[in-house]
Design an enzyme around this catalytic site. Structure first.
Site, PDB file in Angstrom:
ATOM      1  N   ARG A   1     -14.723   6.167  41.922  1.00  0.00           N
ATOM      2  CA  ARG A   1     -13.662   6.672  42.801  1.00  0.00           C
ATOM      3  C   ARG A   1     -12.631   7.470  42.005  1.00  0.00           C
ATOM      4  NH1 ARG A   1     -12.907   8.307  47.931  1.00  0.00           N
ATOM      5  NH2 ARG A   1     -10.844   7.794  48.734  1.00  0.00           N
TER       6      ARG A   1
ATOM      7  N   SER B   1     -14.874  17.778  55.430  1.00  0.00           N
ATOM      8  CA  SER B   1     -15.755  17.395  54.324  1.00  0.00           C
ATOM      9  C   SER B   1     -17.112  16.935  54.876  1.00  0.00           C
ATOM     10  CB  SER B   1     -15.056  16.308  53.494  1.00  0.00           C
ATOM     11  OG  SER B   1     -15.627  16.216  52.240  1.00  0.00           O
TER      12      SER B   1
ATOM     13  N   HIS C   1      -8.471  19.371  48.245  1.00  0.00           N
ATOM     14  CA  HIS C   1      -9.440  19.043  49.298  1.00  0.00           C
ATOM     15  C   HIS C   1      -8.877  18.063  50.336  1.00  0.00           C
ATOM     16  CE1 HIS C   1     -13.317  18.283  51.101  1.00  0.00           C
ATOM     17  NE2 HIS C   1     -13.241  16.996  50.834  1.00  0.00           N
ATOM     18  N   ASP C   2      -8.226  17.005  49.867  1.00  0.00           N
ATOM     19  CA  ASP C   2      -7.730  15.981  50.808  1.00  0.00           C
ATOM     20  C   ASP C   2      -6.555  16.463  51.659  1.00  0.00           C
ATOM     21  OD1 ASP C   2      -9.598  14.028  50.550  1.00  0.00           O
ATOM     22  OD2 ASP C   2      -8.380  12.637  49.374  1.00  0.00           O
TER      23      ASP C   2
ATOM     24  N   ASP D   1      -8.409  23.987  47.499  1.00  0.00           N
ATOM     25  CA  ASP D   1      -9.569  23.085  47.532  1.00  0.00           C
ATOM     26  C   ASP D   1     -10.668  23.654  46.642  1.00  0.00           C
ATOM     27  OD1 ASP D   1     -11.742  21.466  48.117  1.00  0.00           O
ATOM     28  OD2 ASP D   1     -11.576  21.656  50.299  1.00  0.00           O
TER      29      ASP D   1
HETATM   30  C1  LIG Z   1     -11.487  11.600  56.561  1.00  0.00           C
HETATM   31  C2  LIG Z   1     -11.618  10.229  56.109  1.00  0.00           C
HETATM   32  O1  LIG Z   1     -12.573   9.721  56.418  1.00  0.00           O
HETATM   33  S1  LIG Z   1     -10.419   9.471  55.204  1.00  0.00           S
HETATM   34  C3  LIG Z   1     -11.182   8.472  54.115  1.00  0.00           C
HETATM   35  C4  LIG Z   1     -10.334   7.476  53.477  1.00  0.00           C
HETATM   36  N1  LIG Z   1      -9.113   7.953  52.950  1.00  0.00           N
HETATM   37  C5  LIG Z   1      -9.068   8.641  51.801  1.00  0.00           C
HETATM   38  O2  LIG Z   1     -10.032   8.932  51.167  1.00  0.00           O
HETATM   39  C6  LIG Z   1      -7.714   9.008  51.341  1.00  0.00           C
HETATM   40  C7  LIG Z   1      -7.732   8.993  49.864  1.00  0.00           C
HETATM   41  N2  LIG Z   1      -6.906  10.006  49.392  1.00  0.00           N
HETATM   42  C8  LIG Z   1      -5.614   9.769  49.115  1.00  0.00           C
HETATM   43  O3  LIG Z   1      -5.052   8.701  49.193  1.00  0.00           O
HETATM   44  C9  LIG Z   1      -4.972  10.979  48.616  1.00  0.00           C
HETATM   45  O4  LIG Z   1      -4.242  10.611  47.514  1.00  0.00           O
HETATM   46  C10 LIG Z   1      -4.182  11.706  49.597  1.00  0.00           C
HETATM   47  C11 LIG Z   1      -4.133  13.071  49.020  1.00  0.00           C
HETATM   48  C12 LIG Z   1      -4.789  11.842  50.974  1.00  0.00           C
HETATM   49  C13 LIG Z   1      -2.835  11.005  49.812  1.00  0.00           C
HETATM   50  O5  LIG Z   1      -1.824  11.790  49.385  1.00  0.00           O
HETATM   51  P1  LIG Z   1      -0.335  11.276  49.289  1.00  0.00           P
HETATM   52  O6  LIG Z   1       0.149  10.781  50.610  1.00  0.00           O
HETATM   53  O7  LIG Z   1       0.387  12.389  48.630  1.00  0.00           O
HETATM   54  O8  LIG Z   1      -0.423   9.983  48.385  1.00  0.00           O
HETATM   55  P2  LIG Z   1      -0.646   9.887  46.829  1.00  0.00           P
HETATM   56  O9  LIG Z   1      -1.810  10.685  46.376  1.00  0.00           O
HETATM   57  O10 LIG Z   1       0.657  10.190  46.135  1.00  0.00           O
HETATM   58  O11 LIG Z   1      -0.986   8.369  46.640  1.00  0.00           O
HETATM   59  C14 LIG Z   1      -0.093   7.376  47.013  1.00  0.00           C
HETATM   60  C15 LIG Z   1      -0.576   6.062  46.429  1.00  0.00           C
HETATM   61  O12 LIG Z   1      -0.623   6.152  44.983  1.00  0.00           O
HETATM   62  C16 LIG Z   1       0.234   5.157  44.421  1.00  0.00           C
HETATM   63  N3  LIG Z   1       0.829   5.723  43.234  1.00  0.00           N
HETATM   64  C17 LIG Z   1       1.570   6.841  43.144  1.00  0.00           C
HETATM   65  N4  LIG Z   1       1.946   7.029  41.854  1.00  0.00           N
HETATM   66  C18 LIG Z   1       1.419   6.013  41.130  1.00  0.00           C
HETATM   67  C19 LIG Z   1       1.455   5.667  39.754  1.00  0.00           C
HETATM   68  N5  LIG Z   1       2.095   6.398  38.848  1.00  0.00           N
HETATM   69  N6  LIG Z   1       0.787   4.542  39.372  1.00  0.00           N
HETATM   70  C20 LIG Z   1       0.124   3.788  40.274  1.00  0.00           C
HETATM   71  N7  LIG Z   1       0.051   4.079  41.587  1.00  0.00           N
HETATM   72  C21 LIG Z   1       0.701   5.180  42.001  1.00  0.00           C
HETATM   73  C22 LIG Z   1       1.269   4.878  45.494  1.00  0.00           C
HETATM   74  O13 LIG Z   1       1.858   3.626  45.284  1.00  0.00           O
HETATM   75  C23 LIG Z   1       0.414   4.922  46.747  1.00  0.00           C
HETATM   76  O14 LIG Z   1      -0.317   3.738  46.821  1.00  0.00           O
HETATM   77  P3  LIG Z   1      -0.903   3.197  48.232  1.00  0.00           P
HETATM   78  O15 LIG Z   1      -1.730   4.319  48.830  1.00  0.00           O
HETATM   79  O16 LIG Z   1      -1.724   2.009  47.857  1.00  0.00           O
HETATM   80  O17 LIG Z   1       0.293   2.884  49.071  1.00  0.00           O
HETATM   81  N1  LIG Z   2     -11.053  11.446  50.266  1.00  0.00           N
HETATM   82  C1  LIG Z   2     -11.860  11.520  51.437  1.00  0.00           C
HETATM   83  C2  LIG Z   2     -12.539  12.825  51.592  1.00  0.00           C
HETATM   84  C3  LIG Z   2     -13.601  13.073  50.562  1.00  0.00           C
HETATM   85  O1  LIG Z   2     -14.338  14.207  50.907  1.00  0.00           O
HETATM   86  C4  LIG Z   2     -12.814  10.373  51.481  1.00  0.00           C
HETATM   87  O2  LIG Z   2     -12.896   9.618  50.518  1.00  0.00           O
HETATM   88  O3  LIG Z   2     -13.485  10.219  52.496  1.00  0.00           O
END
Ligand SMILES: CC(=O)SCCNC(=O)CCNC(=O)[C@H](O)C(C)(C)COP(=O)(O)OP(=O)(O)OC[C@H]1O[C@@H](n2cnc3c(N)ncnc32)[C@H](O)[C@@H]1OP(=O)(O)O
Ligand SMILES: N[C@@H](CCO)C(=O)O
EC number: 2.3.1.31
Length: 410
Positions: free
Chosen positions: A243, A173, A372-373, A339
């Site tokens: 977000r 990204s 994408h993620d 994506d």
């Molecule tokens: C490259 C970088 O720089 S990374 C930057 C920082 N990181 C990010 O941006 C990641 C953000 N993205 C995510 O979290 C994305 O969801 C993903 C796709 C990467 C993770 O995917 P998955 O592992 O499948 O997790 P998922 O999308 O199911 O989310 C899980 C979270 O949702 C919560 N959740 C799931 N269902 C529910 C619901 N019905 N109600 C409330 N919360 C829920 C879980 O409790 C879990 O919480 P936690 O992360 O606080 O422990």
């Molecule tokens: N979800 C990731 C990738 C966004 O491009 C982030 O927040 O950094």
């Protein structure tokens, strides 16, 4: 406006405990190493930034001839904690599945560096940092930061670490944008580049989504024109909405359907209310609420803006191929089938430009329903591709010249 009865009024000095804890949680971590060069940083917006700080983490060891360094770039809201737990969330590093001993980015072979981007909020200079001219946080007085600015600051860090040429640059990204900028602007310093789920410019649709998010932040009354630090509040509601909207773009329709469908969160009956009745609503609220605990709202404005402004071809007479002309680096371009935020077509544009420039490029489209993620998740085919490319780059490290081994897999 500030009022004398406001419990967060900077004049009364009364701060809510919750807000104080929040600001402390977001303050630069003492754990990661910081680097503050003496040389001012020239900014695309004009002027210079001095002093400035870059916070970074390293993993593995630099070899004797300093030829095994891999610079990893984080995406929009990432940080330098790629493979070590975040001191803010306590969660494992955002790429701890990718980086480590025996992992695709093998820390027994490579010296891995990851720094927080300029404009970020994890220790590198950003809008929450103190402006030496006022002794207060910059807020919007920080000049707008661009991807080339971020990369220019990284070159100083790499110089400081004594590395002339990076074995590889890699990111997804916005991380891919930084990798492309490195390869284009410093071709002699990059042996190979891995560009994942990225694009040579932010699309109109992507700018649109990020503008929705920025407007949500700025519409929050706690934003105070970006001076919320003075009031010990944060525009949490606006940032959470930003977000939530952005998070939808990071997932595919299929993954949302698979995870949540039309399931109700707490009951089997409709409540005829506007509460978060559907699981997907509850999930998005959770994503929004947890995000505001780890990210600064002004940084969100700056970093999304940096992505919007990124347009590599524009710096080369509108011809993307020119950006890569004469490069000897090997490239690996990776996209994910589901994506829609940075679709495969955007990767193909990069591949075509690399081919036109006579560069050595491998292209892999990974079949994934994760959107994408997906680049943050452990996708075996994706990990194999990175592993294979790095091994091949290792083998041909001493070779130079143009190759055309473009391949497509899906
Ligand atoms: C490259 C970088 O720089 S990374 C930057 C920082 N990181 C990010 O941006 C990641 C953000 N993205 C995510 O979290 C994305 O969801 C993903 C796709 C990467 C993770 O995917 P998955 O592992 O499948 O997790 P998922 O999308 O199911 O989310 C899980 C979270 O949702 C919560 N959740 C799931 N269902 C529910 C619901 N019905 N109600 C409330 N919360 C829920 C879980 O409790 C879990 O919480 P936690 O992360 O606080 O422990
Ligand atoms: N979800 C990731 C990738 C966004 O491009 C982030 O927040 O950094």
């Amino acid at each position: 406006m500030n009022s004398p009865t406001d419990k967060n009024n900077p004049e009364t000095g009364v701060k809510s405990r919750e807000e104080r804890a929040h600001h402390e949680a977001l303050s630069p971590s003492s754990r990661s190493v910081t680097f503050g060069p003496d040389t001012p940083l020239k900014l695309d917006a004009g002027g210079e930034l001095s002093p400035f700080t870059i916070a970074y983490e390293t993993y593995g060891s630099l070899n004797e001839d300093h030829s095994n360094a891999i610079l990893v770039f984080h995406a929009l809201t990432g940080d330098q904690y790629a493979a070590s737990p975040s001191p803010v969330t306590g969660k494992p590093g955002w790429w701890s599945t990718m980086i480590g001993p025996g992992k695709p980015i093998d820390t027994e072979r490579y010296f891995v560096i990851c720094s927080n981007v300029l404009g970020g909020c994890s220790g590198s200079t950003g809008p929450a940092s103190i402006n030496p001219a006022t002794d207060k946080p910059y807020g919007l007085d920080l000049p707008v930061i661009t991807v080339p600015d971020m990369v220019r600051a990284q070159t100083m860090l790499v110089d400081y670490l004594g590395i002339d040429k990076l074995f590889s640059v890699i990111g997804g990204s916005m991380g891919g944008m930084q990798a492309m900028q490195w390869a284009a602007a410093y071709p002699e310093r990059v042996n190979s580049a891995i560009l994942i789920a990225t694009a040579s410019h932010h699309s109109s649709q992507n700018i649109a989504f990020y503008e929705v998010g920025r407007q949500a932040v700025m519409a929050d009354l706690d934003w105070h024109g970006g001076r919320y630090y003075d009031y010990d509040v944060t525009p949490k509601k606006g940032l959470a909405v930003a977000r939530m909207a952005a998070h939808v773009t990071y997932m595919s329709e299929q993954s949302l359907q698979n995870k949540f469908g039309r399931n109700l969160q707490n009951s089997t009956e409709k409540g005829f209310s506007f509460d978060a009745e559907f699981e997907i609503e509850s999930y998005l609220h959770h994503q929004g609420m947890t995000f505001v605990d780890r990210f600064d709202a002004n940084s969100y404005l700056y970093v999304t803006r940096a992505m919007d402004y990124f347009d590599l071809a524009a710096s080369y007479d509108g011809q993307l191929a020119k950006a890569f002309m004469g490069t000897k680096a090997r490239f690996c371009v990776v996209s994910f089938t589901s994506d829609w935020h940075f679709p495969t077509s955007a990767s193909r544009t990069i591949v075509h430009a690399l081919n036109a420039a006579g560069a050595s490029v491998s292209f892999v489209e990974i079949d994934s329903d994760k959107g994408h993620d997906a680049f943050l998740l452990e996708e075996p085919e994706f990990f194999d591709a990175i592993n294979g490319f790095l091994h091949a780059a290792d083998r041909s490290n001493d070779q130079s010249g143009n190759h055309d081994d473009t391949e497509e897999r899906s």
